[in-house]
Design a protein around this motif. Structure first.
Motif, short mmCIF file in Angstrom:
data_model
loop_
_atom_site.label_atom_id
_atom_site.label_comp_id
_atom_site.label_asym_id
_atom_site.label_seq_id
_atom_site.Cartn_x
_atom_site.Cartn_y
_atom_site.Cartn_z
N MET A 73 0.88 -1.16 0.00
CA MET A 73 0.00 0.00 0.00
C MET A 73 0.92 1.21 0.00
O MET A 73 1.65 1.44 0.96
N ASN A 75 1.33 5.19 -0.36
CA ASN A 75 0.60 6.46 -0.26
C ASN A 75 -0.90 6.25 -0.39
O ASN A 75 -1.59 6.98 -1.12
N GLY A 76 -1.38 5.24 0.28
CA GLY A 76 -2.82 5.04 0.35
C GLY A 76 -3.44 4.39 -0.86
O GLY A 76 -4.66 4.28 -0.94
N SER A 77 -2.64 3.96 -1.84
CA SER A 77 -3.27 3.20 -2.92
C SER A 77 -2.49 1.90 -3.15
O SER A 77 -1.27 1.86 -3.05
N THR A 102 4.38 6.88 2.17
CA THR A 102 3.92 5.99 3.23
C THR A 102 3.74 4.59 2.67
O THR A 102 3.07 4.41 1.66
#
Lengths: 261, 637, 218
Positions: A73, A75-77, A102
């Motif tokens: 995952m 950066n949130g995707s 992230t």
């Protein structure tokens, strides 16, 4: 492209399945835009080892986008910002100098973390075990060309069969539903004449198994299709529902044959 | 050690039928009493495990990945050969046999290759029955395409994902058997030792890669389907986890290693982009059906944009040198030709290690839409990796290590020199001789797993008596101890260098001295350098963490340690084979730039026997006889 | 039957089927409501028709609707619980990619709609005077005019219609897929008909309170 970039990573670290986890930050200077995302992690890991620290554990194998082993995952995707791309095929040129990235493992109750970014995707195999096959034993089936299959049907089956079992659909789904994975296999086999005899039974059993594994239900957000590195369509989920309903309506009790042998 | 190929007598076309009848059978009720271990879950391993379980054997299957579906067979793009002759273009079992023997430069065993060609037709039938979505014509029949090294269209394919679809077929059959209870699957388990009891393979030692537990598994027979060792070069098209450990451990226990120097360098890979490169990506050979390979005629033009180089200043060297096969010349020849062009200073791209694969003519002739239909996914993959659009500019390609024809020596029954140890797929020294033809690896893996091993293993089990053995047996205890000691040793070095840095250095030595072109001086040098690198490894490697946890550095360290020893064996084999054949090109042995085989002295399989640490391995020769395909210079001109 | 209800797909199918019943209801209800613009007489006659002349049919419909609502809400609640359980550790960062605002507000919007439904029934059908003291039995038209004379009720109603718009936009699109009936589409997330249905229903309903508030209906 020339020139390197400096990025900062925020990575989930967890020593083991039961250990508490948390985020750690790492500076990653001098990253080439031609690196793949995993090569960037390789570089970070080499530096960690040289600095006497534990490297970040992450799953990967073929590094050409087909084995389905990698998956982060980012950066949130799921699998990061590029469409139709696995993590291993994502390149650093998709990021820019100074970026803060992230990185988290796939999150689902059915996918417990084993270490850092490595999760256990065993439930996917068990869903296949529930019926994701054609029951033919190795032997001497009829000649391959004795069973004509229209090009369009074969192509559609191939679209579904392209699933690499990476689990990004689960990771991206707000419900942590595994419907796209399950539907892809039900559709691949259900679209072909070879898969017809077991078609509805297969749908019933595989759906039951995915529920048993503790995945969420499908609410057709569509996030799975967007995250899927092979672009598998949610049309197949619709097909799975159709097969399931028909299977449930026409289900007959399975009899034990008596008196044979 | 005696090499007995156990090839049946009689005409080659009747051998397999005859042998199948002569082999002993296991009573159906007794099959479940036999326990067979299969290591590896690729095309060969998964198909063998599933088929044996269907027959009734009690099977355990091991994979280092998290699921059997991830084995590297999945990455094969182009297709699978079968002598179906659906195109009516002159194909036959004999022609596939002939092409494979000739393509392998006469270094394969005729009987095995003939059997491979025979069962190739069953494979397609079996896969279709499993639901493999092969490409179809509008009329509903199977589509075919041609592939490098063949003049007939006998390759079946599923888009650019044939390996994936075939593996999923085998994987689904395997999962079906797991659900039924016939197969017990051990994912994330790595085989670290083979165990012999009274000279017979009776089990393995594995490490659970999640918990670190080292475990003994007892069986009546062991099957290795653990793939090739291309990662000895560090950079290859293999998956990162591919390794030689299982076959090398078996070698150290007495299995002869056949032709370790036979390595296939694939001509169409994406060139290296920089020092960070962790693996090389193959572009399917099918691209050569429509792409034209060229480099500038003059060195001065190499820096120019390809569009600025006029047609008459381009050297379409494959079409020039090999007019009848042209861009479809076999892999070894195409690879070497690319190397020659680059060595000549006419390579393109960063570092000058690349040649163009140009689709401009094909796009003009067929239209971009048709090209996208044929190769769309490959073009996208190329663009994703290089950031260049192959519809606009020619692709840049360069050869890369792709497949290893060498492997553990096996007889006609696929059994190694250790009784009970069977080896299938790429892991055995295989049917490909010194060079494998495109779309033949998938064929061989599935032939071994679906249609050969299930027969021959029954023969082995029915022909032998098995004493009851448990993990308490001293041999198992000793092997467990050895594995634990080795792990402790690796973790205990606590040096300064990472495992990868050693692996890269080893790969560099191998690529430069035992790669596409080899010579005695270079090989001798490598044989000097490898032991000292190995010595440094054991003194200065840094493996963090412990053995009792998921520890990817430790996994890598164990594999690299084996590569360090194995690399030396490869060089010894390459040095001893004073001829050029197939993928093995010795610079000293050539004629006008073409490989020069020496059939008088080297028409044999070199099977190496381990003689102890620090001892030179012992060479055994299995002479090759060619009764059906006559020894001839391989010409594609 | 039990197995069907226990499965996530089965529950979704129940939600889809009951959802279809409710969509049919809102379309009819909206058409009925618009008669308010045709004058008091016509509107009250319509109310009398439903509440007296064909009361048996009305009750049958009411029972069907009540069962539908109960099943729809129960299945939604249970599926929501399953989804929450399915991801015990949330992502630190998760970016929605293609999911619509409508799909993401099905649950909270649904709760509001359920509340609205209860109060709406209390206000206009059950005549809860603690809630709506001006209620007069049999004076349907008058009740509407009095209720929407209060800005609070207008706002409460319009917010509900906003959520109804979203609920229908996602629900009417999803239902055909849930029931396995939709055709394959190159862009399966694209939808036109659901937007039209959702807009017609919402605008149709909203005209009534707006008509009163703006003085067209008095």
């Amino acid at each position: 492209m020339s020139g390197t970039m400096n990025i900062t990573l925020k990575v989930w670290r967890q020593a083991g399945p039961t250990a508490p986890g948390g985020f750690e930050e790492y500076k990653a200077p001098g990253i080439s835009p031609d690196m793949s995302f995993l090569e960037m992690l390789d570089v970070v890991n080499e530096r960690l080892i040289e600095g006497g620290k534990d490297p970040i554990a992450f799953d990967h194998d073929c590094r050409e986008g087909i084995c389905g082993m990698c998956g982060l995952m980012i950066n949130g995707s799921a699998h990061g910002p590029s469409k139709l791309t696995t993590t291993c095929q994502l390149h650093m040129r998709s990021f820019k100098d100074g970026d803060y990235i992230t990185i988290e493992p796939w999150r689902a109750k059915a996918f417990p973390v084993l270490r850092d970014l490595v999760v256990d995707r065993g439930p996917l195999d068990r869903i296949i075990q529930a019926g994701g096959f054609v029951s033919v034993a190795t032997g001497s089936p009829q000649d391959a060309n004795a069973l004509p299959i229209g090009k369009l049907e074969a192509d559609e089956a191939m679209d579904a069969a392209a699933c690499i079992g990476c689990g990004a659909c689960v990771a991206a789904c707000p419900n942590a539903s595994v419907s796209l994975f399950t539907a892809a296999k039900i559709s691949h086999l259900g679209l072909l004449p070879q898969g017809q005899p077991e078609r509805y039974r297969r749908a019933l059993h595989m759906v039951a198994q995915m529920d048993l594994e503790g995945f969420g239900g499908c609410t057709l957000f569509g996030e799975c299709m967007e995250a899927c590195p092979k672009g598998i369509s949610i049309d197949f989920i619709k097909r799975m529902h159709g097969d399931y309903i028909w299977g449930a309506v026409t289900e007959k009790p399975e009899k034990v044959a008596l008196g044979s042998g | 050690m005696k090499l007995d190929s156990k090839v049946p007598s009689g005409p080659v076309k009747d051998m397999w039928d005859k042998h199948r009848f002569e082999m002993k059978l296991v009573n159906p009720a007794n099959k479940r009493k036999y326990h067979v271990i299969v290591v590896g879950s690729g095309l060969a391993g998964a198909s063998a495990a599933a088929s044996m379980s269907e027959l009734g054997y009690n099977v355990s299957c091991f994979a280092y990945q998290d699921s059997p579906r991830r084995a590297h067979s999945i990455a094969a793009q182009g297709g699978i050969n079968a002598a179906k002759n659906y195109r009516n273009d002159g194909d036959s079992i004999h022609r596939l046999f002939y092409d494979t023997v000739k393509g392998g430069d006469f270094r394969a065993r005729e009987a095995n290759v003939y059997r491979l060609a025979q069962v190739s037709v069953n494979i397609i039938d079996q896969c279709v029955a499993q639901g493999v979505p092969f490409a179809r014509e509008y009329g509903g029949l199977l589509a075919n395409r041609s592939f490098g090294g063949a003049q007939v269209s006998r390759t079946f394919y599923a888009r650019g994902q044939t390996g994936q679809q075939l593996l999923l077929g085998a994987y689904q059959a395997l999962e079906k058997e797991i659900a039924r209870g016939g197969v017990k699957m051990y994912n994330r388990h790595e085989m670290l030792e083979l165990v012999l009891v009274d000279g017979v393979a009776r089990g393995i030692i594995t490490r659970d890669m999640v918990t670190g537990a080292v475990e003994a598994h007892v069986a009546d027979a062991v099957v290795l389907g653990t793939g090739g060792y291309g990662n000895v070069f560090y950079l290859s098209t293999n998956a990162k986890g591919c390794n030689v450990t299982a076959t090398y451990r078996a070698y150290k226990k007495g299995a002869a290693f056949g032709n370790p120097c036979f390595t296939q360098i694939h001509p169409t890979c994406i060139p290296v982009a920089g020092d960070h490169q962790s693996k090389l990506t193959l572009m399917s050979e099918s691209l050569r059906n429509d792409g034209r390979v060229w480099v500038p005629k003059r060195k001065e033009d190499c820096g120019k944009k390809p569009s600025e180089i006029a047609e008459e200043d381009r050297d379409y060297y494959l079409e020039r040198k090999y007019p009848s096969f042209g861009n479809l010349s076999p892999r070894d020849i195409s690879s070497r030709a690319a190397k020659e062009a680059c060595d000549d200073g006419r390579g393109v791209g960063p570092g000058g290690r690349g040649v163009y694969l140009d689709f401009a003519d094909a796009i003009k002739r067929l239209g971009a839409k048709e090209i996208s239909e044929r190769y769309g996914n490959l073009f996208e993959m190329y663009q994703r990796i290089t950031d260049e659009d192959p519809y606009q500019v020619p692709m840049r390609i360069y050869p890369a290590v792709h497949y290893t024809m060498g492997g553990l020596w096996v007889d006609y029954n696929l059994m190694s020199t250790i009784p009970g140890l069977h080896v299938i797929g790429e892991a055995n020294f295989s049917d490909h001789g010194a060079n494998r033809l495109g779309a033949s690896a998938l064929m061989q893996g599935l032939a071994d797993g679906y249609f050969v091993l299930p027969y021959t293993i029954g023969h082995y089990l029915a022909s032998n008596k098995f004493e009851k053995v448990t993990a308490d047996h001293p041999e198992f205890q000793a092997a467990l101890e050895a594995v634990k000691t080795r792990t402790t040793r690796l973790l205990g070095v606590k040096g300064k260098r990472t495992v990868d840095s050693f692996h890269r250095e080893l790969g560099k030595i191998m690529w430069e001295k035992c790669g596409m072109a080899r010579n005695a001086a270079g090989l001798k040098q490598a044989i000097q350098e490898i032991p000292s690198l190995r010595e440094e490894f054991w003194k200065n490697v840094n493996v963090p963490g412990s053995g009792g946890e998921l520890n990817q550095s430790l996994e890598k360290a164990g594999r690299v340690a084996d590569f360090m020893e194995f690399a030396e064996l490869m060089c010894i084999d390459a040095l001893h084979r004073e001829e050029s054949c197939g993928g093995h090109f010795r610079e000293e042995y050539q004629e006008e730039g073409e490989a020069k085989r020496n059939d008088d002295q080297f028409c044999y399989v070199a099977a190496w026997e381990y003689a102890g640490d620090g001892q030179a391995p012992v060479l055994h020769k299995e002479p090759l006889e060619f009764e059906n395909v006559h020894l001839a210079t391989r010409s594609y001109k | 039957m039990r197995k069907f209800w226990d499965s996530s797909v089965g529950k979704k199918v129940v939600m889809g089927l009951t959802g279809l019943v409710l969509v049919g209801f809102v379309l009819g209800h909206m058409a009925g409501n618009l008669q308010v613009f045709m004058g008091m007489e016509r509107y009250n006659a319509y109310a009398k028709l439903l509440q007296e002349d064909i009361i048996e049919i009305t009750w049958a419909v009411r029972v069907a609707l009540l069962v539908s609502v109960v099943l729809h809400v129960t299945a939604a609640w249970q599926l929501t619980r399953r989804s929450w359980d399915a991801r015990p550790v949330a992502y630190a960062l998760r970016e929605a990619q293609v999911s619509t605002y409508a799909s993401r507000t099905m649950r909270w919007g649904g709760i509001y709609l359920f509340l609205f439904l209860v109060l709406h029934l209390g206000q206009f059908t059950l005549g809860w005077t603690w809630l709506f003291p001006e209620y007069a039995k049999g004076a349907a038209y008058g009740n509407v005019v009095l209720a929407f004379g209060h800005p609070f009720w207008v706002a409460f109603y319009l917010v509900a219609m906003f959520f109804l718009l979203l609920h229908l936009f996602h629900g009417t699109w999803a239902v055909l897929r849930t029931l396995g009936l939709a055709k394959n589409a190159a862009e399966p997330l694209q939808r036109r008909l659901p937007l039209i249905i959702a807009l017609v229903v919402t605008v149709g309903f909203s005209l009534v309170p707006l008509g009163v508030a703006l003085g067209f209906v008095r």
